[in-house]
Motif scaffolding. Structure first.
Motif, PDB file in Angstrom:
ATOM      1  N   VAL A 340       9.178  -2.976  -5.494  1.00  0.00           N
ATOM      2  CA  VAL A 340       8.658  -3.928  -4.514  1.00  0.00           C
ATOM      3  C   VAL A 340       9.849  -4.610  -3.846  1.00  0.00           C
ATOM      4  CG1 VAL A 340       7.245  -5.968  -4.123  1.00  0.00           C
ATOM      5  CG2 VAL A 340       6.568  -4.307  -5.871  1.00  0.00           C
ATOM      6  N   ASN A 341      10.082  -4.274  -2.571  1.00  0.00           N
ATOM      7  CA  ASN A 341      11.102  -4.968  -1.797  1.00  0.00           C
ATOM      8  C   ASN A 341      10.778  -4.858  -0.320  1.00  0.00           C
ATOM      9  OD1 ASN A 341      12.438  -2.569  -0.621  1.00  0.00           O
ATOM     10  ND2 ASN A 341      13.096  -2.168  -2.720  1.00  0.00           N
ATOM     11  N   TRP A 342      11.444  -5.674   0.472  1.00  0.00           N
ATOM     12  CA  TRP A 342      11.076  -5.805   1.877  1.00  0.00           C
ATOM     13  C   TRP A 342      11.576  -4.666   2.764  1.00  0.00           C
ATOM     14  CZ3 TRP A 342      15.145  -5.887   5.190  1.00  0.00           C
ATOM     15  CH2 TRP A 342      16.370  -6.358   4.730  1.00  0.00           C
ATOM     16  N   LEU A 343      12.257  -3.677   2.212  1.00  0.00           N
ATOM     17  CA  LEU A 343      12.711  -2.562   3.034  1.00  0.00           C
ATOM     18  C   LEU A 343      11.522  -1.768   3.585  1.00  0.00           C
ATOM     19  CD1 LEU A 343      15.566  -1.751   3.795  1.00  0.00           C
ATOM     20  CD2 LEU A 343      15.493   0.004   2.023  1.00  0.00           C
ATOM     21  N   PRO A 367      -1.285  -9.848  -5.086  1.00  0.00           N
ATOM     22  CA  PRO A 367      -2.437  -9.560  -4.225  1.00  0.00           C
ATOM     23  C   PRO A 367      -2.054  -9.374  -2.758  1.00  0.00           C
ATOM     24  CG  PRO A 367      -2.914 -11.385  -5.710  1.00  0.00           C
ATOM     25  CD  PRO A 367      -1.453 -11.112  -5.815  1.00  0.00           C
ATOM     26  N   PHE A 368      -1.106 -10.149  -2.288  1.00  0.00           N
ATOM     27  CA  PHE A 368      -0.692 -10.044  -0.889  1.00  0.00           C
ATOM     28  C   PHE A 368      -0.032  -8.693  -0.618  1.00  0.00           C
ATOM     29  CE2 PHE A 368      -0.811 -14.515  -1.957  1.00  0.00           C
ATOM     30  CZ  PHE A 368      -1.460 -15.079  -0.866  1.00  0.00           C
ATOM     31  N   VAL A 369       0.864  -8.301  -1.507  1.00  0.00           N
ATOM     32  CA  VAL A 369       1.559  -7.024  -1.333  1.00  0.00           C
ATOM     33  C   VAL A 369       0.582  -5.861  -1.452  1.00  0.00           C
ATOM     34  CG1 VAL A 369       3.281  -5.488  -2.361  1.00  0.00           C
ATOM     35  CG2 VAL A 369       3.797  -7.915  -2.068  1.00  0.00           C
ATOM     36  N   THR A 370      -0.366  -5.957  -2.384  1.00  0.00           N
ATOM     37  CA  THR A 370      -1.351  -4.884  -2.548  1.00  0.00           C
ATOM     38  C   THR A 370      -2.169  -4.693  -1.279  1.00  0.00           C
ATOM     39  OG1 THR A 370      -1.507  -5.275  -4.930  1.00  0.00           O
ATOM     40  CG2 THR A 370      -3.334  -4.109  -3.893  1.00  0.00           C
ATOM     41  N   VAL A 371      -2.628  -5.797  -0.685  1.00  0.00           N
ATOM     42  CA  VAL A 371      -3.459  -5.708   0.522  1.00  0.00           C
ATOM     43  C   VAL A 371      -2.676  -5.118   1.683  1.00  0.00           C
ATOM     44  CG1 VAL A 371      -4.659  -7.060   2.277  1.00  0.00           C
ATOM     45  CG2 VAL A 371      -5.050  -7.534  -0.143  1.00  0.00           C
ATOM     46  N   THR A 372      -1.452  -5.619   1.918  1.00  0.00           N
ATOM     47  CA  THR A 372      -0.687  -5.105   3.063  1.00  0.00           C
ATOM     48  C   THR A 372      -0.260  -3.662   2.839  1.00  0.00           C
ATOM     49  OG1 THR A 372       1.337  -6.097   2.127  1.00  0.00           O
ATOM     50  CG2 THR A 372       0.123  -7.372   3.780  1.00  0.00           C
ATOM     51  N   LEU A 416      10.235   2.170   0.719  1.00  0.00           N
ATOM     52  CA  LEU A 416      11.187   2.881   1.576  1.00  0.00           C
ATOM     53  C   LEU A 416      12.566   2.776   0.938  1.00  0.00           C
ATOM     54  CD1 LEU A 416      12.248   4.235   4.153  1.00  0.00           C
ATOM     55  CD2 LEU A 416      12.306   1.961   5.231  1.00  0.00           C
ATOM     56  N   LEU A 417      13.131   3.918   0.580  1.00  0.00           N
ATOM     57  CA  LEU A 417      14.499   3.972   0.092  1.00  0.00           C
ATOM     58  C   LEU A 417      15.380   4.548   1.200  1.00  0.00           C
ATOM     59  CD1 LEU A 417      13.810   5.182  -3.556  1.00  0.00           C
ATOM     60  CD2 LEU A 417      14.352   2.866  -2.769  1.00  0.00           C
ATOM     61  N   PRO A 418      16.643   4.147   1.281  1.00  0.00           N
ATOM     62  CA  PRO A 418      17.477   4.504   2.440  1.00  0.00           C
ATOM     63  C   PRO A 418      17.480   5.987   2.773  1.00  0.00           C
ATOM     64  CG  PRO A 418      18.595   2.856   1.127  1.00  0.00           C
ATOM     65  CD  PRO A 418      17.361   3.241   0.356  1.00  0.00           C
ATOM     66  N   TRP A 419      17.594   6.835   1.772  1.00  0.00           N
ATOM     67  CA  TRP A 419      17.724   8.262   2.018  1.00  0.00           C
ATOM     68  C   TRP A 419      16.415   8.912   2.468  1.00  0.00           C
ATOM     69  CZ3 TRP A 419      19.085   5.441  -2.193  1.00  0.00           C
ATOM     70  CH2 TRP A 419      18.205   5.416  -3.273  1.00  0.00           C
ATOM     71  N   TYR A 420      15.286   8.205   2.383  1.00  0.00           N
ATOM     72  CA  TYR A 420      14.019   8.756   2.863  1.00  0.00           C
ATOM     73  C   TYR A 420      14.056   9.024   4.368  1.00  0.00           C
ATOM     74  CZ  TYR A 420      11.674   7.479  -1.567  1.00  0.00           C
ATOM     75  OH  TYR A 420      11.294   7.367  -2.877  1.00  0.00           O
TER      76      TYR A 420
END
Length: 487
Positions: A340-343, A367-372, A416-420
């Motif tokens: 869980v991070n903002w990337l 809950p907020f992260v799950t919904v978004t 999202l990880l950088p190499w993706y």
């Protein structure tokens, strides 16, 4: 008419191609500095550091901080060389061969580095050890190796209890690597990297053909995909199995465009057998095949789909039998969503909303992260399906839209990880690029080393560092579209 008059009437003459010796040397120095510093700063053996004796002080305290600073110095030199080279590429003053020479000079030192900006390679080795010990790596986590195991101890604690999320072909390669090197950590990194560099060779082979079909410029495509920090530092320096996956993806896509449909689908299937993300391109390649058949659209689609499925099942069955595993890996393909991070934009939105609500009420972030994330998933499905439907006429447009779909999957997924971002570049680098969009791509690429320390620890919530990284990345993108420097 005099010769002088004739020269003036002919208009300005384009600058002749040059060999960019300056950027090549600068980037090579940066890569070597990065290599040397990484033995103290990057993700090495937890129990047995790579540096000992009189250099042991670099592994701890202020010595380690100094090594990290030198690591970023090397990265900065490498990035500045890449931007300088890009300015010459945009001015049409550099040929593809020079770009490939630069990419090779910058990449070779990375072949000998410890794991840079990640600890994923240790998970690969531990999962190979699990398979070699006779366990199902898709059901059994590396903890089965027992604490005190050299391979387990080097896996990041966050991933020690997670079974393998990768396909059977990659598990077979990891198993073979551990069989060859045992618990020798550095040797395991080197062998894993050499295996994955096969993906880089496939990209070098496929890129000219993809450019021929998709209409881009080969020097630009090579600069963006092969010489950039996402490739040199992340995919090779990591190393990450995404490199092998996108190599199969690019090569298979070229084969399909060249009307070698069965072989092309088979090669992309090998990419899926490394990492499932390559499978996003397959439905788009079905449209390419269907458009070349002589019947109605839907009959062609059914025939192409049936043939593609037959090839996919046959290749996957052979790989799975060779590895002696079942399809349990499919339950683990979303393992990265535990991060869980903002990337990831959907995750960032959830964290932002939680932060605003948290000003007034003390509530959990989950809950907020799950919904978004669910909203992001819904948007992802709609957008990818739309791209697939718009690709129904086949041809090169279907491949362009496959690249867009791969970018959407990387950006709108829960993590999202950088190499993706290289998933989309494997195909998208070959399309025509406007300088403005190249500047954006360059800035994003440069920033993508900032989310993690050289040892693979997350830095995304170190806000002063993030602000500096954003500013420097924006400057790099701006510098790219300035008038070209001298070679």
């Amino acid at each position: 008419m005099s010769a002088d008059t004739a020269d003036k009437s002919a208009g300005p003459v384009a600058d002749a191609p040059v060999h960019p010796r300056g950027p090549i040397v600068l980037g090579t120095v940066g890569s070597v500095v990065l290599l040397l510093a990484s033995f103290a700063s990057a993700a090495g053996s937890v129990r047995y550091p790579f540096l000992g004796g009189s250099l042991d002080w670099l592994n701890y305290g202020h010595g380690h901080m100094l090594a990290e600073l030198v690591t970023y110095l090397g990265y900065g030199l490498l990035v500045w060389a890449w931007i300088r080279l890009g300015r010459l590429v945009l001015a049409d003053r550099v040929r593809t061969r020079s770009v490939l020479v630069a990419a090779a000079c910058w990449t070779v030192p990375m072949l000998f580095a410890p794991a840079l900006f990640t600890r994923d390679v240790f998970s690969y080795l531990a999962q190979g050890a699990v398979a070699l010990a006779g366990h199902d790596p898709f059901a059994v986590s590396p903890t089965v190796l027992g604490h005190g195991s050299e391979l387990l101890d080097n896996v990041h604690p966050f991933w020690q209890g997670t079974p393998a999320p990768y396909g059977p072909l990659f598990i077979l390669l990891a198993k073979g690597t551990v069989w060859l090197v045992g618990s020798h950590v550095y040797a395991g990194i080197l062998v894993t990297r050499l295996l994955e560099v096969a993906g880089l060779a496939l990209l070098v082979w496929a890129l000219p053909g993809l450019v021929r079909h998709l209409g881009g410029k080969l020097p630009v495509a090579a600069w963006l995909l092969l010489a950039g920090p996402l490739m040199v530092v992340h995919l090779v320096g990591g190393p990450h199995n995404d490199l092998l996956m996108i190599g199969f993806l690019a090569a298979g896509t070229l084969l399909v465009l060249d009307r070698r449909h069965v072989l092309g689908i088979a090669v992309v299937t090998l990419g899926v057998a490394v990492k499932a993300s390559a499978g996003i391109a397959l439905p788009f390649l079905v449209w390419v095949w269907a458009a070349r058949l002589e019947s109605t659209r839907w009959r062609n689609f059914v025939r192409a789909t049936a043939c593609s499925l037959a090839v996919f099942v046959a290749v996957f069955a052979v790989v799975s039998l060779a590895t002696w595993v079942d399809l349990g890996w499919l339950t683990q393909v979303n393992a990265s969503s535990r991060l869980v991070n903002w990337l990831s934009p959907p995750t960032a939105l959830g964290e932002l909303v939680h932060g605003l609500v948290g000003i007034f009420v003390d509530v959990s972030r989950d809950p907020f992260v799950t919904v978004t994330r669910l909203l992001g998933l819904a948007a992802l499905v709609v957008l990818v399906v739309r791209q697939w439907w718009l690709a129904r006429d086949g041809g090169v447009d279907a491949v362009r839209r496959a690249a867009v779909a791969l970018l959407l999957v990387a950006v709108l997924s829960a993590t999202l990880l950088p190499w993706y971002l290289t998933w989309a570049l494997a195909l998208g680098a070959a399309v025509p690029w406007r300088p403005r969009w190249l500047a954006v791509a360059a800035g994003v690429s440069v920033f993508m080393v900032a989310p993690y320390s050289a040892a693979g620890e997350q830095l995304l919530y170190e806000w002063p560092l993030m602000a500096a990284a954003v500013a420097l990345s924006a400057w790099a993108g701006y510098s790219l579209v300035r008038p070209p420097v001298r070679a």
